[in-house]
Design a protein around this motif. Structure first.
Motif, PDB file in Angstrom:
ATOM      1  N   GLY A  51       0.755  -1.091   0.028  1.00  0.00           N
ATOM      2  CA  GLY A  51      -0.055   0.008  -0.152  1.00  0.00           C
ATOM      3  C   GLY A  51       0.771   1.267  -0.019  1.00  0.00           C
ATOM      4  O   GLY A  51       2.179   1.317   0.349  1.00  0.00           O
ATOM      5  N   VAL A  52       0.310   2.387  -0.528  1.00  0.00           N
ATOM      6  CA  VAL A  52       0.861   3.681  -0.439  1.00  0.00           C
ATOM      7  C   VAL A  52       0.517   4.435   1.123  1.00  0.00           C
ATOM      8  O   VAL A  52      -0.638   4.407   1.209  1.00  0.00           O
ATOM      9  CB  VAL A  52       0.353   4.422  -1.620  1.00  0.00           C
ATOM     10  N   ARG A  53       1.453   4.768   1.664  1.00  0.00           N
ATOM     11  CA  ARG A  53       1.074   5.163   2.868  1.00  0.00           C
ATOM     12  C   ARG A  53       1.144   6.874   2.579  1.00  0.00           C
ATOM     13  O   ARG A  53       1.926   7.542   2.266  1.00  0.00           O
ATOM     14  CB  ARG A  53       2.499   5.028   3.972  1.00  0.00           C
ATOM     15  N   ILE A  54      -0.025   7.464   3.182  1.00  0.00           N
ATOM     16  CA  ILE A  54      -0.417   8.644   2.934  1.00  0.00           C
ATOM     17  C   ILE A  54      -0.736   9.404   4.222  1.00  0.00           C
ATOM     18  O   ILE A  54      -1.411   8.816   5.041  1.00  0.00           O
ATOM     19  CB  ILE A  54      -1.689   8.679   1.885  1.00  0.00           C
ATOM     20  N   GLN A  55       0.026  10.456   4.441  1.00  0.00           N
ATOM     21  CA  GLN A  55      -0.118  11.093   5.816  1.00  0.00           C
ATOM     22  C   GLN A  55      -1.050  12.208   5.598  1.00  0.00           C
ATOM     23  O   GLN A  55      -1.887  12.407   6.593  1.00  0.00           O
ATOM     24  CB  GLN A  55       1.243  11.740   6.296  1.00  0.00           C
ATOM     25  N   MET A  56      -1.382  12.835   4.369  1.00  0.00           N
ATOM     26  CA  MET A  56      -2.181  13.845   4.174  1.00  0.00           C
ATOM     27  C   MET A  56      -2.511  13.923   2.523  1.00  0.00           C
ATOM     28  O   MET A  56      -1.406  14.169   1.912  1.00  0.00           O
ATOM     29  CB  MET A  56      -1.830  15.138   4.663  1.00  0.00           C
ATOM     30  N   GLY A  57      -3.650  13.800   2.104  1.00  0.00           N
ATOM     31  CA  GLY A  57      -3.801  13.519   0.781  1.00  0.00           C
ATOM     32  C   GLY A  57      -4.774  12.756   0.343  1.00  0.00           C
ATOM     33  O   GLY A  57      -5.849  12.333   1.039  1.00  0.00           O
ATOM     34  N   SER A  58      -4.758  12.470  -0.977  1.00  0.00           N
ATOM     35  CA  SER A  58      -5.934  11.437  -1.670  1.00  0.00           C
ATOM     36  C   SER A  58      -5.155  10.596  -2.742  1.00  0.00           C
ATOM     37  O   SER A  58      -4.212  10.783  -3.278  1.00  0.00           O
ATOM     38  CB  SER A  58      -7.055  12.317  -2.126  1.00  0.00           C
ATOM     39  N   ILE A  59      -6.089   9.284  -2.893  1.00  0.00           N
ATOM     40  CA  ILE A  59      -5.631   8.457  -3.921  1.00  0.00           C
ATOM     41  C   ILE A  59      -6.886   8.275  -4.754  1.00  0.00           C
ATOM     42  O   ILE A  59      -7.840   8.022  -4.250  1.00  0.00           O
ATOM     43  CB  ILE A  59      -5.245   7.250  -3.218  1.00  0.00           C
ATOM     44  N   ARG A  60      -6.771   8.464  -6.069  1.00  0.00           N
ATOM     45  CA  ARG A  60      -7.719   7.738  -6.801  1.00  0.00           C
ATOM     46  C   ARG A  60      -7.135   6.874  -7.987  1.00  0.00           C
ATOM     47  O   ARG A  60      -6.393   6.992  -8.478  1.00  0.00           O
ATOM     48  CB  ARG A  60      -8.206   9.156  -7.585  1.00  0.00           C
ATOM     49  N   THR A  61      -7.918   5.734  -8.042  1.00  0.00           N
ATOM     50  CA  THR A  61      -7.531   4.681  -8.765  1.00  0.00           C
ATOM     51  C   THR A  61      -8.607   4.422  -9.614  1.00  0.00           C
ATOM     52  O   THR A  61      -9.834   4.229  -9.475  1.00  0.00           O
ATOM     53  CB  THR A  61      -7.444   3.218  -7.927  1.00  0.00           C
ATOM     54  N   ASP A  62      -8.327   4.312 -11.146  1.00  0.00           N
ATOM     55  CA  ASP A  62      -9.268   3.856 -11.964  1.00  0.00           C
ATOM     56  C   ASP A  62      -8.462   2.438 -12.765  1.00  0.00           C
ATOM     57  O   ASP A  62      -7.525   2.336 -12.903  1.00  0.00           O
ATOM     58  CB  ASP A  62      -8.983   4.810 -13.530  1.00  0.00           C
ATOM     59  N   TYR A  63      -9.494   1.455 -12.656  1.00  0.00           N
ATOM     60  CA  TYR A  63      -9.049   0.206 -12.726  1.00  0.00           C
ATOM     61  C   TYR A  63     -10.247  -0.643 -13.559  1.00  0.00           C
ATOM     62  O   TYR A  63     -11.242  -0.674 -13.164  1.00  0.00           O
ATOM     63  CB  TYR A  63      -8.652  -0.577 -11.493  1.00  0.00           C
ATOM     64  N   ARG A  64      -9.806  -1.141 -14.826  1.00  0.00           N
ATOM     65  CA  ARG A  64     -10.942  -1.663 -15.623  1.00  0.00           C
ATOM     66  C   ARG A  64     -10.163  -3.117 -16.170  1.00  0.00           C
ATOM     67  O   ARG A  64      -8.892  -2.977 -16.898  1.00  0.00           O
ATOM     68  CB  ARG A  64     -11.447  -0.767 -16.934  1.00  0.00           C
ATOM     69  N   ILE A  65     -10.956  -3.990 -16.339  1.00  0.00           N
ATOM     70  CA  ILE A  65     -10.269  -5.361 -16.863  1.00  0.00           C
ATOM     71  C   ILE A  65     -11.571  -5.683 -17.960  1.00  0.00           C
ATOM     72  O   ILE A  65     -12.700  -5.925 -17.735  1.00  0.00           O
ATOM     73  CB  ILE A  65     -10.289  -6.375 -15.803  1.00  0.00           C
ATOM     74  N   ASP A  66     -11.122  -5.908 -19.169  1.00  0.00           N
ATOM     75  CA  ASP A  66     -12.206  -6.401 -20.445  1.00  0.00           C
ATOM     76  C   ASP A  66     -11.591  -7.535 -20.989  1.00  0.00           C
ATOM     77  O   ASP A  66     -10.207  -7.732 -21.330  1.00  0.00           O
ATOM     78  CB  ASP A  66     -11.996  -5.245 -21.528  1.00  0.00           C
ATOM     79  N   ILE A  67     -12.492  -8.627 -20.715  1.00  0.00           N
ATOM     80  CA  ILE A  67     -12.018  -9.995 -21.385  1.00  0.00           C
ATOM     81  C   ILE A  67     -13.011 -10.375 -22.334  1.00  0.00           C
ATOM     82  O   ILE A  67     -14.428 -10.398 -22.321  1.00  0.00           O
ATOM     83  CB  ILE A  67     -11.911 -10.951 -20.186  1.00  0.00           C
ATOM     84  N   GLU A  68     -12.332 -11.058 -23.550  1.00  0.00           N
ATOM     85  CA  GLU A  68     -13.213 -11.415 -24.664  1.00  0.00           C
ATOM     86  C   GLU A  68     -12.611 -12.987 -24.735  1.00  0.00           C
ATOM     87  O   GLU A  68     -11.553 -13.221 -24.925  1.00  0.00           O
ATOM     88  CB  GLU A  68     -13.070 -10.817 -25.958  1.00  0.00           C
TER      89      GLU A  68
END
Length: 291
Positions: free
Chosen positions: A102-119
């Motif tokens: 994990g990322v240790r954050i003392q002050m701030g924010s994290i935004r994650t965009d995560y997509r999986i496409d399977i054919e």
């Protein structure tokens, strides 16, 4: 899927990073490759917090596309590590998200965009395990087993004759389907439309159930709920309905004949078939209708 986590804290850390007021890319991962799978093979997928789309077609291989980016803003003391292992094991294909720090954050924010496409080939089977992932699965005819915590699952036009789902707080929607359906859920809602099932076993705690299916003469249909509202619509066929209840209520349309009624048990009959339907509820409401 977009996840936002905000953290504020004061303390000593082993590594102090300089403050950063601009967003930076951290933990970025991209994959776009094709893999082999047997004609009757199984796709195994293990992930966390992703938006997942799986679709079957007449292709003979599997196309996997994964895009994950993470934006960090604020004070940070480390970077996350992310990777996905994709490998063939016999006729099967395994896609496994590796453990990440994990990322240790003392002050701030994290935004994650995560997509999986399977054919994948329509005839393939699925065995999926996730946490907060949301899924949309289309046009798969092999066996489908899916297990998740808070994520939602939507099954569309899948001709699988063996469907099994285990959820906690997520919702499940199924459009179409036949054969056997098994669902275990806690607080999530279950909605099944245009079903043609021969065997149904649904166990839910506080979520509501909306079930629309035809009935087979030799079919077995069991629904259990605690405080759940259960709407059961029969599209074809008939049978005998046995409903056990504590403080719950039962309502049925005029197509149903009441055979027996007590404080804790209702027995009804629907002409047109010989299926056996058993419904158990505590404080919930049960409504039966014929479409």
């Amino acid at each position: 899927m977009k996840k936002m986590i905000t953290s504020v804290g004061i303390g000593l850390v082993c590594l102090i990073a300089a403050p950063n007021t601009n967003a930076q890319s951290n933990g970025e991962f991209h994959l776009d490759k094709t893999y082999s799978i047997g004609a009757s093979g199984t796709l195994y997928l293990n992930s966390e917090d992703a938006e997942v789309r799986i679709s079957g077609s007449n292709r003979a291989d599997v196309h996997v596309k994964i895009d994950r980016t993470q934006q960090i803003k604020g004070f940070s003391s480390g970077r996350s590590e992310f990777n996905v292992l994709v490998e063939n094991r016999g006729d099967d294909l395994h896609i496994i998200e590796r453990e990440r720090s994990g990322v240790r954050i003392q002050m701030g924010s994290i935004r994650t965009d995560y997509r999986i496409d399977i054919e994948l080939p329509e005839s393939a089977s699925l065995r999926v395990k996730g946490e907060d992932d949301d899924y949309v699965v289309r046009n798969v005819s092999g066996k489908i087993y899916m297990e998740t915590e808070d994520g939602d699952i939507e099954i569309i036009d899948c001709r699988s004759t063996n469907l099994e789902f285990r959820l906690e707080d997520g919702d499940l929607k199924i459009d179409g389907g036949s054969g056997a359906l098994t669902v275990e859920s806690e607080d999530g809602d279950i909605e099944v439309r245009r079903g043609n099932f021969r065997d149904i076993d649904i166990d839910v705690e506080d979520g509501d159930v909306m079930l629309e299916t035809s009935l087979a003469d030799d079919g077995r249909y069991i629904l259990r709920g605690e405080d759940s509202s259960i709407d059961f619509t029969v599209t074809n066929g008939g049978g005998e309905f046995s409903i056990l209840k504590d403080d719950g209520s039962v309502r049925a349309s005029s197509a149903f004949e009441t055979v027996r009624e007590t404080d804790h048990r209702s027995e009804l009959k629907l002409a047109g078939g010989k299926a056996n339907i058993e419904i158990r509820t505590e404080d919930g409401r049960v409504r039966l209708s014929k479409n």
